[in-house]
Design a protein around this motif. Sequence first.
Motif, mmCIF file in Angstrom:
data_model
loop_
_atom_site.group_PDB
_atom_site.id
_atom_site.type_symbol
_atom_site.label_atom_id
_atom_site.label_comp_id
_atom_site.label_asym_id
_atom_site.label_seq_id
_atom_site.Cartn_x
_atom_site.Cartn_y
_atom_site.Cartn_z
ATOM 1 N N ARG A 245 -8.822 11.527 -1.428
ATOM 2 C CA ARG A 245 -7.892 11.870 -2.329
ATOM 3 C C ARG A 245 -6.628 11.330 -2.208
ATOM 4 O O ARG A 245 -5.656 10.821 -3.190
ATOM 5 C CB ARG A 245 -7.678 13.388 -2.544
ATOM 6 C CG ARG A 245 -9.135 13.876 -3.084
ATOM 7 C CD ARG A 245 -9.094 15.404 -3.393
ATOM 8 N NE ARG A 245 -8.416 16.114 -2.230
ATOM 9 C CZ ARG A 245 -7.882 17.314 -2.415
ATOM 10 N NH1 ARG A 245 -7.885 18.089 -3.627
ATOM 11 N NH2 ARG A 245 -7.581 18.283 -1.599
ATOM 12 N N ARG A 246 -5.753 11.395 -0.797
ATOM 13 C CA ARG A 246 -4.614 11.066 -0.913
ATOM 14 C C ARG A 246 -4.147 10.082 0.449
ATOM 15 O O ARG A 246 -5.272 10.123 1.364
ATOM 16 C CB ARG A 246 -3.389 12.103 -0.840
ATOM 17 C CG ARG A 246 -4.065 13.091 0.293
ATOM 18 C CD ARG A 246 -3.238 14.401 0.194
ATOM 19 N NE ARG A 246 -1.689 14.262 0.396
ATOM 20 C CZ ARG A 246 -1.092 14.321 1.402
ATOM 21 N NH1 ARG A 246 -1.984 14.355 2.476
ATOM 22 N NH2 ARG A 246 -0.038 14.133 1.569
ATOM 23 N N GLN A 247 -3.277 9.717 0.684
ATOM 24 C CA GLN A 247 -2.732 8.941 2.117
ATOM 25 C C GLN A 247 -1.563 9.060 2.404
ATOM 26 O O GLN A 247 -0.582 9.613 1.555
ATOM 27 C CB GLN A 247 -2.949 7.351 1.876
ATOM 28 C CG GLN A 247 -1.961 6.868 0.802
ATOM 29 C CD GLN A 247 -2.286 5.156 0.708
ATOM 30 O OE1 GLN A 247 -3.192 4.821 0.763
ATOM 31 N NE2 GLN A 247 -1.103 4.389 0.765
ATOM 32 N N VAL B 62 0.722 -1.207 -0.162
ATOM 33 C CA VAL B 62 0.044 0.094 -0.013
ATOM 34 C C VAL B 62 0.799 1.076 0.056
ATOM 35 O O VAL B 62 0.611 2.109 -0.672
ATOM 36 C CB VAL B 62 -0.903 0.090 1.211
ATOM 37 C CG1 VAL B 62 -1.743 1.168 1.248
ATOM 38 C CG2 VAL B 62 -2.002 -1.293 1.149
ATOM 39 N N THR C 274 -6.102 -0.055 -3.911
ATOM 40 C CA THR C 274 -6.567 -0.687 -5.320
ATOM 41 C C THR C 274 -5.309 -1.199 -5.983
ATOM 42 O O THR C 274 -5.221 -2.324 -6.224
ATOM 43 C CB THR C 274 -7.060 0.411 -6.221
ATOM 44 O OG1 THR C 274 -8.295 0.851 -5.463
ATOM 45 C CG2 THR C 274 -7.465 -0.367 -7.433
ATOM 46 N N ARG D 32 -5.279 8.652 5.777
ATOM 47 C CA ARG D 32 -5.897 8.994 4.465
ATOM 48 C C ARG D 32 -7.224 9.486 4.516
ATOM 49 O O ARG D 32 -7.911 9.467 5.347
ATOM 50 C CB ARG D 32 -6.276 7.379 4.038
ATOM 51 C CG ARG D 32 -6.746 6.541 4.976
ATOM 52 C CD ARG D 32 -6.523 5.042 4.572
ATOM 53 N NE ARG D 32 -7.219 4.127 5.563
ATOM 54 C CZ ARG D 32 -6.646 3.609 6.731
ATOM 55 N NH1 ARG D 32 -5.371 4.227 6.951
ATOM 56 N NH2 ARG D 32 -7.325 2.871 7.472
ATOM 57 N N GLY E 151 1.008 3.413 -3.054
ATOM 58 C CA GLY E 151 0.450 4.674 -3.070
ATOM 59 C C GLY E 151 -1.273 4.499 -3.057
ATOM 60 O O GLY E 151 -1.934 5.666 -2.899
ATOM 61 N N SER E 152 -1.682 3.480 -3.068
ATOM 62 C CA SER E 152 -3.145 3.013 -3.057
ATOM 63 C C SER E 152 -3.486 1.868 -2.700
ATOM 64 O O SER E 152 -2.800 0.720 -2.956
ATOM 65 C CB SER E 152 -3.755 3.738 -4.500
ATOM 66 O OG SER E 152 -3.780 2.411 -5.289
#
Length: 298
Positions: free
Chosen positions: A54-56, A13, A20, A51, A17-18
């Motif tokens: 839009r971002r984490q 993750v 998904t 998170r 960066g995500s």
Amino acid sequence: MDKLRGMETFIAVVESGSFTLAASRLEMSAVMAGKYIALLESQLGTRLLERNTRRQSLTDAGRVYFDEAKRVLEQVSAAERAVERLRATPAGTLRVSAPTSFGGCVVAPLTATFLQRFPEVRVELDLTNRMVDLVDEGVDLAIRIGDIHHDDLVAKYLCPYRMVICAAPEYLARHGTPQTPADLVDHLCLSHTVWTARNEWRLPGVEGEVRWKRDAILRCNDGYGLRMAARAGAGLLLQPEVLVAEELASGRLVRVLEDYTPEPRPVHLLWRQDLRPLPKLTQFIAHIMQALPEAVPA
């Protein structure tokens, strides 16, 4: 849930960066990836990731845990490799990179016979003309064409990579057989789209070098496509010998300008230095070296 799997998910993750992308990388659902992270945070009693929609970003605790978790997984991987070295039978996944034409015509069939001998091995064969980084991309073995300039890798010479100029008998019957590279001006030629002024083939002519015709009637980004066009009588073809070996043997294509083909380039096997390489790698190298003379035209 498996804590090591949770660590692996957390690292994926962060690096991707995500959730998904990490889930796709680990072949799980994004929901499952979220559950692993939530369980880790519950067990540790602190948030690892901040998170929103839009971002984490990593928390202070997340940065510390990320570094330590990577170290733990590296140690686990080292332990698994140590055990694998003790196995008499090669097993596990072997990642191999090879040039597109040579890999498809030579390496792929040899890989098939290797897998028949060692059914516990799985091979990921990546056919690409890109210069892969063995260390950064986790590649076990690479086949390279041309001179080698890697002091940090082991290189083993395989064979010469020869080029051949050929055409279908029907084409030669219509247009005649060229005797020197200078005759190319009167012939229809086929060309690969990757050939540029920097890397195009140059033929040794009677007086200096002659460039393979730039004004080709057909350009294609695939050697197989060019081979089929030449078989259909479209024009003269300059391609690796291994790609057209069957056509030459059957007479569907005929060699021309044999005294003017480009100088052969060396083919090497490359792998990372290891005092105790895994059996799957050593056996694959031995298999390639032993079987190659029958697979490559003399």
